[in-house]
Design a protein around this motif. Structure first.
Motif, PDB file in Angstrom:
ATOM      1  N   LYS A 111      13.301  30.447  -5.367  1.00  0.00           N
ATOM      2  CA  LYS A 111      14.055  31.470  -4.645  1.00  0.00           C
ATOM      3  C   LYS A 111      15.454  31.679  -5.209  1.00  0.00           C
ATOM      4  O   LYS A 111      16.275  32.381  -4.609  1.00  0.00           O
ATOM      5  N   GLY A 112      15.723  31.059  -6.360  1.00  0.00           N
ATOM      6  CA  GLY A 112      17.001  31.287  -7.035  1.00  0.00           C
ATOM      7  C   GLY A 112      18.126  30.375  -6.639  1.00  0.00           C
ATOM      8  O   GLY A 112      19.268  30.577  -7.070  1.00  0.00           O
ATOM      9  N   ASP A 113      17.848  29.353  -5.832  1.00  0.00           N
ATOM     10  CA  ASP A 113      18.894  28.411  -5.414  1.00  0.00           C
ATOM     11  C   ASP A 113      18.800  27.147  -6.264  1.00  0.00           C
ATOM     12  O   ASP A 113      17.929  26.301  -6.057  1.00  0.00           O
ATOM     13  N   MET A 114      19.717  27.032  -7.214  1.00  0.00           N
ATOM     14  CA  MET A 114      19.730  25.896  -8.136  1.00  0.00           C
ATOM     15  C   MET A 114      20.924  25.000  -7.838  1.00  0.00           C
ATOM     16  O   MET A 114      22.045  25.489  -7.657  1.00  0.00           O
ATOM     17  N   LEU A 115      20.709  23.718  -7.791  1.00  0.00           N
ATOM     18  CA  LEU A 115      21.809  22.775  -7.652  1.00  0.00           C
ATOM     19  C   LEU A 115      22.504  22.614  -9.001  1.00  0.00           C
ATOM     20  O   LEU A 115      21.912  22.889 -10.050  1.00  0.00           O
ATOM     21  N   GLU A 116      23.739  22.165  -8.986  1.00  0.00           N
ATOM     22  CA  GLU A 116      24.469  22.003 -10.242  1.00  0.00           C
ATOM     23  C   GLU A 116      24.029  20.755 -10.997  1.00  0.00           C
ATOM     24  O   GLU A 116      23.878  20.770 -12.217  1.00  0.00           O
ATOM     25  N   GLY A 117      23.856  19.659 -10.293  1.00  0.00           N
ATOM     26  CA  GLY A 117      23.455  18.412 -10.938  1.00  0.00           C
ATOM     27  C   GLY A 117      21.948  18.209 -10.901  1.00  0.00           C
ATOM     28  O   GLY A 117      21.247  18.762 -10.056  1.00  0.00           O
ATOM     29  N   ASP A 118      21.449  17.397 -11.831  1.00  0.00           N
ATOM     30  CA  ASP A 118      20.038  17.028 -11.821  1.00  0.00           C
ATOM     31  C   ASP A 118      19.735  16.165 -10.599  1.00  0.00           C
ATOM     32  O   ASP A 118      20.576  15.381 -10.147  1.00  0.00           O
ATOM     33  N   VAL A 119      18.509  16.298 -10.092  1.00  0.00           N
ATOM     34  CA  VAL A 119      18.051  15.460  -8.980  1.00  0.00           C
ATOM     35  C   VAL A 119      16.751  14.786  -9.402  1.00  0.00           C
ATOM     36  O   VAL A 119      15.783  15.461  -9.767  1.00  0.00           O
ATOM     37  N   PHE A 120      16.752  13.467  -9.377  1.00  0.00           N
ATOM     38  CA  PHE A 120      15.562  12.686  -9.713  1.00  0.00           C
ATOM     39  C   PHE A 120      14.952  12.157  -8.421  1.00  0.00           C
ATOM     40  O   PHE A 120      15.639  11.510  -7.630  1.00  0.00           O
ATOM     41  N   ILE A 121      13.673  12.434  -8.208  1.00  0.00           N
ATOM     42  CA  ILE A 121      12.979  12.007  -6.995  1.00  0.00           C
ATOM     43  C   ILE A 121      11.801  11.140  -7.393  1.00  0.00           C
ATOM     44  O   ILE A 121      11.033  11.489  -8.302  1.00  0.00           O
ATOM     45  N   SER A 122      11.642  10.015  -6.726  1.00  0.00           N
ATOM     46  CA  SER A 122      10.544   9.127  -7.071  1.00  0.00           C
ATOM     47  C   SER A 122      10.044   8.388  -5.834  1.00  0.00           C
ATOM     48  O   SER A 122      10.800   8.092  -4.911  1.00  0.00           O
ATOM     49  N   THR A 123       8.737   8.116  -5.847  1.00  0.00           N
ATOM     50  CA  THR A 123       8.114   7.278  -4.821  1.00  0.00           C
ATOM     51  C   THR A 123       6.795   6.795  -5.387  1.00  0.00           C
ATOM     52  O   THR A 123       6.461   7.053  -6.548  1.00  0.00           O
ATOM     53  N   HIS A 124       6.027   6.076  -4.575  1.00  0.00           N
ATOM     54  CA  HIS A 124       4.696   5.704  -5.043  1.00  0.00           C
ATOM     55  C   HIS A 124       3.679   5.892  -3.923  1.00  0.00           C
ATOM     56  O   HIS A 124       4.023   5.889  -2.730  1.00  0.00           O
ATOM     57  N   ILE A 125       2.432   6.093  -4.318  1.00  0.00           N
ATOM     58  CA  ILE A 125       1.370   6.485  -3.405  1.00  0.00           C
ATOM     59  C   ILE A 125       0.279   5.422  -3.396  1.00  0.00           C
ATOM     60  O   ILE A 125      -0.417   5.221  -4.393  1.00  0.00           O
ATOM     61  N   CYS A 126       0.133   4.723  -2.266  1.00  0.00           N
ATOM     62  CA  CYS A 126      -0.904   3.705  -2.116  1.00  0.00           C
ATOM     63  C   CYS A 126      -1.466   3.777  -0.695  1.00  0.00           C
ATOM     64  O   CYS A 126      -0.789   3.376   0.255  1.00  0.00           O
ATOM     65  N   PRO A 127      -2.687   4.288  -0.507  1.00  0.00           N
ATOM     66  CA  PRO A 127      -3.252   4.428   0.838  1.00  0.00           C
ATOM     67  C   PRO A 127      -3.885   3.160   1.396  1.00  0.00           C
ATOM     68  O   PRO A 127      -4.370   3.151   2.521  1.00  0.00           O
ATOM     69  N   ASN A 128      -3.892   2.080   0.608  1.00  0.00           N
ATOM     70  CA  ASN A 128      -4.566   0.859   1.069  1.00  0.00           C
ATOM     71  C   ASN A 128      -3.772  -0.393   0.689  1.00  0.00           C
ATOM     72  O   ASN A 128      -4.308  -1.344   0.129  1.00  0.00           O
ATOM     73  N   ALA A 129      -2.491  -0.392   1.018  1.00  0.00           N
ATOM     74  CA  ALA A 129      -1.623  -1.531   0.703  1.00  0.00           C
ATOM     75  C   ALA A 129      -1.884  -2.689   1.671  1.00  0.00           C
ATOM     76  O   ALA A 129      -2.317  -2.478   2.816  1.00  0.00           O
ATOM     77  N   PRO A 130      -1.611  -3.915   1.253  1.00  0.00           N
ATOM     78  CA  PRO A 130      -1.791  -5.063   2.151  1.00  0.00           C
ATOM     79  C   PRO A 130      -0.657  -5.167   3.161  1.00  0.00           C
ATOM     80  O   PRO A 130       0.413  -4.592   2.966  1.00  0.00           O
ATOM     81  N   THR A 131      -0.877  -5.886   4.237  1.00  0.00           N
ATOM     82  CA  THR A 131       0.192  -6.199   5.186  1.00  0.00           C
ATOM     83  C   THR A 131       0.748  -7.580   4.847  1.00  0.00           C
ATOM     84  O   THR A 131       0.148  -8.349   4.107  1.00  0.00           O
ATOM     85  N   ALA A 132       1.936  -7.878   5.397  1.00  0.00           N
ATOM     86  CA  ALA A 132       2.591  -9.146   5.092  1.00  0.00           C
ATOM     87  C   ALA A 132       3.292  -9.671   6.336  1.00  0.00           C
ATOM     88  O   ALA A 132       3.868  -8.893   7.100  1.00  0.00           O
ATOM     89  N   PRO A 133       3.269 -10.978   6.566  1.00  0.00           N
ATOM     90  CA  PRO A 133       3.986 -11.534   7.716  1.00  0.00           C
ATOM     91  C   PRO A 133       5.487 -11.396   7.543  1.00  0.00           C
ATOM     92  O   PRO A 133       6.013 -11.526   6.427  1.00  0.00           O
ATOM     93  N   HIS A 134       6.186 -11.099   8.635  1.00  0.00           N
ATOM     94  CA  HIS A 134       7.641 -10.968   8.600  1.00  0.00           C
ATOM     95  C   HIS A 134       8.152 -11.063  10.023  1.00  0.00           C
ATOM     96  O   HIS A 134       7.471 -10.657  10.966  1.00  0.00           O
ATOM     97  N   ASP A 135       9.329 -11.623  10.184  1.00  0.00           N
ATOM     98  CA  ASP A 135       9.946 -11.757  11.504  1.00  0.00           C
ATOM     99  C   ASP A 135      10.984 -10.640  11.676  1.00  0.00           C
ATOM    100  O   ASP A 135      11.764 -10.384  10.773  1.00  0.00           O
ATOM    101  N   PRO A 136      10.999  -9.867  12.791  1.00  0.00           N
ATOM    102  CA  PRO A 136      10.268 -10.119  14.038  1.00  0.00           C
ATOM    103  C   PRO A 136       8.926  -9.387  14.142  1.00  0.00           C
ATOM    104  O   PRO A 136       8.184  -9.626  15.094  1.00  0.00           O
ATOM    105  N   VAL A 137       8.587  -8.481  13.244  1.00  0.00           N
ATOM    106  CA  VAL A 137       7.280  -7.816  13.291  1.00  0.00           C
ATOM    107  C   VAL A 137       6.708  -7.779  11.880  1.00  0.00           C
ATOM    108  O   VAL A 137       7.446  -7.878  10.897  1.00  0.00           O
TER     109      VAL A 137
END
Length: 312
Positions: A111-137
């Motif tokens: 739509k023509g709206d550009m930011l001045e600085g670069d933007v780097f976006i990252s994440t990861h995709i895992c639909p079946n990750a394990p759970t881990a014990p931790h306090d308090p939940v």
């Protein structure tokens, strides 16, 4: 407003068969020539798909400019804990925010709206990750090590980092919505950025919430001390200032809980991060006071040992 992107991204991610390639297909449906990289990252407990998106700015480094680059990192163990839990888990909100931000920024460019600085976006995709014990939940675990993710997400090109992560499994943040951390740089927990507090007030229409940090929260995973969660782990792998953006709740919610994602809360966090990216690229948002930081180092020395696993 990013509600459209939040709902669309949630629909993509809430899928037992979701992959990084499906996320890429969604984003390329918005902008076909987008700079998107997807690849498998293997770890000791399985694998996950890394998704990295670079949004070039009009005066960004990718185009030979000098505007600063910001990293928007979606932190999580996984977006699902199948087969133990069915559906999108609370821990997946970091990925949801990151994907929605990529979608919004690509749509803005169309739509023509550009930011001045670069933007780097990252994440990861895992639909079946394990759970881990931790306090308090219980926490969500991850098929890969945190150090592996840091290597993929944190690079010298980043001049500042916002790390967004679900942060509900604790008793120290007691509000719905999101909270930010003080700025962390090279082992120092610095004062909370006034510019970030201003932007938070504007985007939420409320007084800002800041969550507390202990020294151990900014040390690397693997040193056998308690961490609030992984939200500040990027600070162990960079010289750039890092601020955590915590998606929060009034009560303790396990990271592996389903039905715990609140669209309004994650949209608000994403909208705040977008406004920070706009201002940072223009040089109008400082994460820390450079002179004060230099004064601290001169007086007390560097604290880079806190970015390591330390010595037994």
């Amino acid at each position: 407003m990013l509600m459209k992107q939040i709902l669309e991204a949630y629909d993509v991610l809430d899928d037992s068969f979701v992959t990084g390639k499906k996320v890429e297909e969604y984003l390329r449906g918005i902008k076909a020539d987008a700079s998107i990289e997807v690849y498998e990252l293997k770890g000791p407990k399985g694998s996950t798909d890394m998704v990295r998106v670079m949004i070039p700015g009009t005066m960004g480094k990718t185009r030979g400019g000098t505007a600063p680059t910001i990293g928007l990192l979606g932190r999580l163990g996984g977006i699902g804990a199948r087969p133990e839990r069915i559906g999108f888990v609370s821990d997946g909100d970091g990925a949801l925010v990151a994907v929605a931000l990529a979608a919004k920024l690509l749509d803005m460019q169309n739509k023509g709206d550009m930011l001045e600085g670069d933007v780097f976006i990252s994440t990861h995709i895992c639909p079946n990750a394990p759970t881990a014990p931790h306090d308090p939940v219980p926490f969500m675990g991850s098929p890969v090590e945190m150090s592996q993710v840091n290597k993929e997400e944190v690079s010298p090109e980043l001049d500042a980092i916002l790390s967004v992560d679900t942060t509900k499994g604790n008793r120290v943040i007691n509000t719905r919505g999101f909270a930010i951390s003080p700025t962390v740089k090279e082992g120092y927990i610095l004062r909370t950025s006034e510019d970030l507090l201003d932007l938070m007030q504007i985007t939420t229409g409320r007084l800002p919430y800041v969550f507390p940090l202990a020294t151990q929260d900014i040390t690397p995973y693997g040193n056998d001390v308690h961490h609030l969660n992984s939200i500040l782990q990027p600070c162990t792998a960079t010289d750039a200032p890092v601020v955590g953006v915590a998606v929060t709740a009034e009560t303790m919610v396990p990271g592996c809980a389903t039905g715990a994602t609140h669209a309004a809360d994650v949209e608000e966090a994403a909208r705040f991060m977008l406004e920070v990216a706009k201002a940072f690229g223009r040089g109008k948002c400082k994460f820390y006071d450079e002179e004060e930081y230099e004064r601290l180092v001169k007086l007390y020395g560097d604290m880079k040992n806190l970015q390591t696993l330390g010595q037994e």
